[in-house]
Write an enzyme that holds these catalytic residues in place. Structure first.
Site, short mmCIF file in Angstrom:
data_model
loop_
_atom_site.label_atom_id
_atom_site.label_comp_id
_atom_site.label_asym_id
_atom_site.label_seq_id
_atom_site.Cartn_x
_atom_site.Cartn_y
_atom_site.Cartn_z
N ARG A 34 -76.50 -124.23 105.24
CA ARG A 34 -76.74 -122.98 104.49
C ARG A 34 -76.70 -121.79 105.45
O ARG A 34 -76.36 -120.68 105.07
CB ARG A 34 -78.07 -123.03 103.73
N TYR B 188 -65.80 -100.86 92.80
CA TYR B 188 -65.53 -102.11 92.08
C TYR B 188 -66.60 -102.33 91.00
O TYR B 188 -67.78 -102.03 91.22
CB TYR B 188 -65.53 -103.27 93.09
N ASP C 114 -65.78 -100.64 101.57
CA ASP C 114 -65.10 -101.81 100.99
C ASP C 114 -63.60 -101.62 101.25
O ASP C 114 -62.97 -100.72 100.69
CB ASP C 114 -65.42 -101.88 99.49
N LYS D 69 -59.21 -111.86 97.71
CA LYS D 69 -58.00 -111.10 97.38
C LYS D 69 -56.96 -111.24 98.50
O LYS D 69 -56.49 -112.32 98.75
CB LYS D 69 -58.37 -109.64 97.11
#
Ligand SMILES: *Cc1c(COP(=O)(O)O)cnc(C)c1O
Length: 395
Positions: free
Chosen positions: A60, A113, A185, A210
């Site tokens: 993790r 976004y 971003d 993306k």
């Protein structure tokens, strides 16, 4: 071997981050599925646990394959440190919740976004964080809001779906004068076309789902910046558990090897397609930062080395019905919600970026009903142009 700074992007895409963890002559980074990492020597285990020595303890927190992916992006962005998450939203929410506390003030823009916008409008206000969302292209308004007090300035450029452009260097400088941490971003531009850290930003992030991955087969997010900021974000992410899966990390790592090749082709095709569409009688308007008619063209020319693969356009017949008829006519485009892949992908904002808004809300945001977002793939440019030409016949 050449140092990080002297080698070119295309070479870095292939080689960065790949050197570590190769075993028994393997030329590719292994997908390490092990959840934990064992130590016979308890003192060595302790040194790793205390961060005095490199190594892994529990999946993790860190993993060798995930680390190789982070290292590749870190070098591409020219950053001191990088950390990842299971999705783009995972890294965005981890960054915001790690760096903000009640009473702080965030300045951002209206065109971030969709998911980021939900964090700003729905979640952060619950924790008494003040959010000011400005008109994306109104730099004077954004600067005026920054001056009123700004702990965190959050930018995105170009934006989704109308490819608005903000002046990253100018706003970063204003943010720093007010003592803000500046986050950008960079998903639409990629490190090939734009380097926010070089423009002064403190942190740069990506939805690696993306363009970085580029094959629409793995979700992921990554953020790069100074070690102290990245450590804070990592600490929150190791606790919230938004960990990037090793298999996803491997697919993203492999995808990035061709990033520069893909982006070069997508830049070239998208510009030609935008120019073609702008001259087509059935098209009302084209939004692409590479066109001189685009409001942000001058800023984009200054801060980007290529204008990217994303564009959008509005049909002359401004109705959703026109979109309904047009989209299925394209042969070389998936009609789907994502973007940035090797295949061309199209979609209207009503089913993609602004699915949670009503038609009236979209209209108020300046998003026309006949807008189509076009994520240019790596197909042959002439074939994509011919496909658009046949699809537009009769419109
Ligand atoms: C897709 C996207 C995100 C969110 O990424 P996920 O991987 O889908 O969580 C964030 N920012 C931009 C600009 C995006 O296009």
């Amino acid at each position: 071997m050449a140092t990080e700074k002297t080698i070119q992007m295309g070479t870095q895409c292939v080689w960065a981050g790949e050197e570590s963890y190769l075993m028994q002559g393997a030329t590719q980074v292994p997908v390490v599925h092990s959840v934990s990492f064992g130590y016979d020597d308890v003192d060595e285990w302790l040194a790793v646990a205390l961060g005095q020595r490199e190594g892994h303890i529990y999946g993790r927190n860190t993993n060798p394959t995930v680390h190789a992916f982070e290292e590749k992006v870190r070098q591409l962005e020219g950053a001191k440190a990088a950390t990842s998450a299971s999705t783009g939203m995972g890294i965005i929410s981890s960054a915001l919740f790690a760096l903000l506390s009640p009473g702080m003030r965030v300045v951002s823009v209206k065109d971030t976004y969709g998911g980021t916008n939900v964090i700003f409008t729905e979640f952060l206000p619950r924790f008494n964080v003040e959010i000011e969302l400005c008109d994306t292209t109104d730099h004077e308004q954004i600067e005026a809001e920054i001056v009123k007090g700004c702990d965190l300035l959050y930018l995105e450029s170009p934006t989704n779906p109308t490819t608005k452009v903000v002046d990253i260097a100018r706003l970063t400088s204003a943010g720093h004068q007010s003592g803000a941490i500046v986050i950008v971003d960079n998903t639409f531009a990629t490190p090939i076309n734009q380097n926010p850290l070089q423009l002064g930003a403190d942190l740069v992030l990506h939805s690696a789902t993306k363009f970085l991955g580029g094959h629409a087969d793995a979700l992921g997010g990554v953020i790069c910046g100074s070690k102290s900021l990245v450590d804070q974000i990592y600490h929150f992410r190791e606790i919230n558990g938004e960990t990037l899966h090793p298999m996803g990390a491997y697919l993203l790592l492999r995808g990035i090897k061709t990033l520069e090749l893909r982006i070069r082709q997508q830049n070239r095709s998208a510009l030609k397609i935008a120019q073609y569409l702008e001259s087509h009688p059935a098209i009302e308007q084209v939004f692409y930062p590479g066109l001189p008619s685009h409001g942000g063209h001058e800023i984009a020319s200054k801060q980007m080395s290529g204008f990217g693969g994303m564009l959008s356009f509005m049909l002359q017949e401004n109705s959703f019905d026109a979109v309904r008829r047009f989209v299925p006519r394209l042969r070389y485009a998936h009609a789907a919600a994502n973007l940035g892949a090797v295949e061309t992908i199209v979609g209207p904002p009503a089913t993609t970026s602004h699915v949670e808004c009503t038609a009236a809300e979209r209209s108020a945001m300046g998003i026309p009903e006949s807008l189509i977002r076009y994520s240019t793939g790596i197909e042959n440019t002439a074939d994509l142009l011919a496909d658009l030409e046949q699809a537009l016949r009769g419109f």
